[in-house]
Write a protein that holds these residues in place. Sequence first.
Motif, PDB file in Angstrom:
ATOM      1  N   ILE A  58       7.555   0.150   3.314  1.00 25.45           N
ATOM      2  CA  ILE A  58       8.638   0.954   4.129  1.00 25.45           C
ATOM      3  C   ILE A  58       8.534   2.644   3.875  1.00 25.45           C
ATOM      4  O   ILE A  58       8.529   3.226   4.742  1.00 25.45           O
ATOM      5  N   LEU A  59       7.868   3.046   2.862  1.00 23.47           N
ATOM      6  CA  LEU A  59       7.629   4.414   2.675  1.00 23.47           C
ATOM      7  C   LEU A  59       6.425   4.955   3.037  1.00 23.47           C
ATOM      8  O   LEU A  59       5.515   4.101   2.750  1.00 23.47           O
ATOM      9  N   GLU A  60       6.062   5.964   3.585  1.00 19.80           N
ATOM     10  CA  GLU A  60       4.759   6.549   3.927  1.00 19.80           C
ATOM     11  C   GLU A  60       4.054   6.978   2.677  1.00 19.80           C
ATOM     12  O   GLU A  60       4.678   7.349   1.730  1.00 19.80           O
ATOM     13  N   CYS A  61       2.578   6.777   2.547  1.00 15.23           N
ATOM     14  CA  CYS A  61       1.819   7.243   1.426  1.00 15.23           C
ATOM     15  C   CYS A  61       2.157   8.881   1.354  1.00 15.23           C
ATOM     16  O   CYS A  61       1.878   9.472   2.474  1.00 15.23           O
ATOM     17  N   ASP A  62       2.101   9.176   0.149  1.00 16.11           N
ATOM     18  CA  ASP A  62       2.039  10.568  -0.281  1.00 16.11           C
ATOM     19  C   ASP A  62       0.437  11.003  -0.617  1.00 16.11           C
ATOM     20  O   ASP A  62       0.140  10.475  -1.595  1.00 16.11           O
ATOM     21  N   GLY A  92     -14.638  -5.984   5.277  1.00 22.46           N
ATOM     22  CA  GLY A  92     -14.615  -4.941   4.403  1.00 22.46           C
ATOM     23  C   GLY A  92     -13.325  -3.703   4.736  1.00 22.46           C
ATOM     24  O   GLY A  92     -13.532  -2.592   4.678  1.00 22.46           O
ATOM     25  N   GLU A  93     -12.172  -4.523   5.140  1.00 23.01           N
ATOM     26  CA  GLU A  93     -11.096  -3.605   5.523  1.00 23.01           C
ATOM     27  C   GLU A  93      -9.960  -3.776   4.339  1.00 23.01           C
ATOM     28  O   GLU A  93      -9.968  -4.791   3.781  1.00 23.01           O
ATOM     29  N   PHE A  94      -9.314  -2.649   4.330  1.00 23.64           N
ATOM     30  CA  PHE A  94      -8.305  -2.417   2.973  1.00 23.64           C
ATOM     31  C   PHE A  94      -7.427  -1.560   3.659  1.00 23.64           C
ATOM     32  O   PHE A  94      -7.398  -0.573   4.308  1.00 23.64           O
ATOM     33  N   SER A  95      -6.027  -1.776   3.231  1.00 26.32           N
ATOM     34  CA  SER A  95      -4.773  -0.919   3.247  1.00 26.32           C
ATOM     35  C   SER A  95      -4.099  -1.013   2.175  1.00 26.32           C
ATOM     36  O   SER A  95      -3.955  -2.316   1.603  1.00 26.32           O
ATOM     37  N   PRO A  96      -3.243   0.077   1.588  1.00 28.79           N
ATOM     38  CA  PRO A  96      -2.182  -0.234   0.522  1.00 28.79           C
ATOM     39  C   PRO A  96      -1.141  -0.825   0.822  1.00 28.79           C
ATOM     40  O   PRO A  96      -0.901  -0.954   1.969  1.00 28.79           O
ATOM     41  N   SER A  97      -0.836  -1.628  -0.145  1.00 27.89           N
ATOM     42  CA  SER A  97       0.440  -2.471   0.078  1.00 27.89           C
ATOM     43  C   SER A  97       1.622  -1.882  -0.571  1.00 27.89           C
ATOM     44  O   SER A  97       2.833  -2.390  -0.096  1.00 27.89           O
ATOM     45  N   ASP A  98       1.636  -0.762  -1.289  1.00 29.61           N
ATOM     46  CA  ASP A  98       2.904  -0.038  -1.639  1.00 29.61           C
ATOM     47  C   ASP A  98       3.359   1.051  -0.959  1.00 29.61           C
ATOM     48  O   ASP A  98       4.450   1.554  -1.029  1.00 29.61           O
ATOM     49  N   CYS A  99       2.548   1.306   0.361  1.00 26.44           N
ATOM     50  CA  CYS A  99       3.139   2.610   0.967  1.00 26.44           C
ATOM     51  C   CYS A  99       2.346   2.431   2.436  1.00 26.44           C
ATOM     52  O   CYS A  99       1.342   1.788   2.434  1.00 26.44           O
ATOM     53  N   LYS A 100       2.747   3.007   3.280  1.00 27.61           N
ATOM     54  CA  LYS A 100       2.233   2.952   4.713  1.00 27.61           C
ATOM     55  C   LYS A 100       1.426   4.094   4.846  1.00 27.61           C
ATOM     56  O   LYS A 100       1.800   5.261   4.836  1.00 27.61           O
ATOM     57  N   PRO A 101       0.006   3.854   4.928  1.00 28.54           N
ATOM     58  CA  PRO A 101      -0.897   4.726   5.338  1.00 28.54           C
ATOM     59  C   PRO A 101      -0.724   5.721   6.675  1.00 28.54           C
ATOM     60  O   PRO A 101      -0.240   5.340   7.572  1.00 28.54           O
ATOM     61  N   LYS A 102      -1.105   7.087   6.527  1.00 28.72           N
ATOM     62  CA  LYS A 102      -1.059   7.822   7.580  1.00 28.72           C
ATOM     63  C   LYS A 102      -2.288   8.126   8.415  1.00 28.72           C
ATOM     64  O   LYS A 102      -2.454   8.519   9.426  1.00 28.72           O
TER      65      LYS A 102
END
Length: 317
Positions: A58-62, A92-102
């Motif tokens: 839900i929250l965008e990454c800072d 080889g793909e990754f995205s954070p689970s705790d925030c929405k990347p920009k």
Amino acid sequence: MRNACKKKVLYCGIIIIVLIIFLHPDMNARRSYEYIEKELIPDTLYEETAVNFTSSAILECDYHDVLFDDTTLSDSLVDGDLIEGHRIREGGEFSPSDCKPKFSTAVIVPYRDRAEQLRGFLVYMHMFLRRQSIHYRIFVVEQVDTRPFNRAKLLNIGALAAMRAGYPCLVLHDVDLLPLRPANLYACTKCPRHMSSSINKFRFVLPYLNLFGGAIAITSHQYKTINGMSNEYFGWGGEDDDLYARMESEELKMCRFEPENSRYHMMSHKSQHTGDRRKQVVKYEKNGISDDGLKNLKYTEVATVLHPLFTHIMVDL
């Protein structure tokens, strides 16, 4: 006689001090080029994620803590293994689970005959990039024929694959370079960025101002505008200067981060054969770049395999 000896000792001491100052890794590194001040970096970043990329967060990454991270990683991490539960997806793909990347970034690596170096690079880069809260995928483009190595053409092939996958930001990256500072964000800026301006091989000093190779970040749109890189550079050397000339022809200005955050460790390897065009710098006319690059790229795709840590594209040039 005694005074003569004292003078010799004094002169030797002065020479040693001068050499120490001159050879110090940080000599003139800070003042060797213009760079984006750390506080201004957020305003220069190109915020866009890949087509069809979604995040349940839900929250965008800072990115403040990333950009102001003073940590320096050890190149010895190449000898380790990834931690369990790293959540790197096939290809080889990754995205954070705790925030929405920009940001969505495709890291494109031209490759041939450096298996152990590639293994260390992949382990290190995943540990490095996972700290940055970005969405990324690593593409390794391998030349499997016996012709001289063509780094630029392999980067063109990887760029096309990344753009087809919807990635808006391309990082063109040599397999022997390891970024040492997590503050060196692997995202595109609004201007093409030379990322590896401080390399240990050159005592962390930029060799010349127009250098634009090693590791660079450029948007997919900008890469299309300059028609990618030349396909004609077989053997090592010349293609980076050629790329810089293409950017100049389209009035694209290069930028950099500060030297301290642009530090890289170059892994040792055998010298490669240099190409016949290595000393030529082509000054393209605006319409001339259409004759050589992405638009006339020809190759044979042997196979594409989704490995646990990277997308492996094997090609015959």
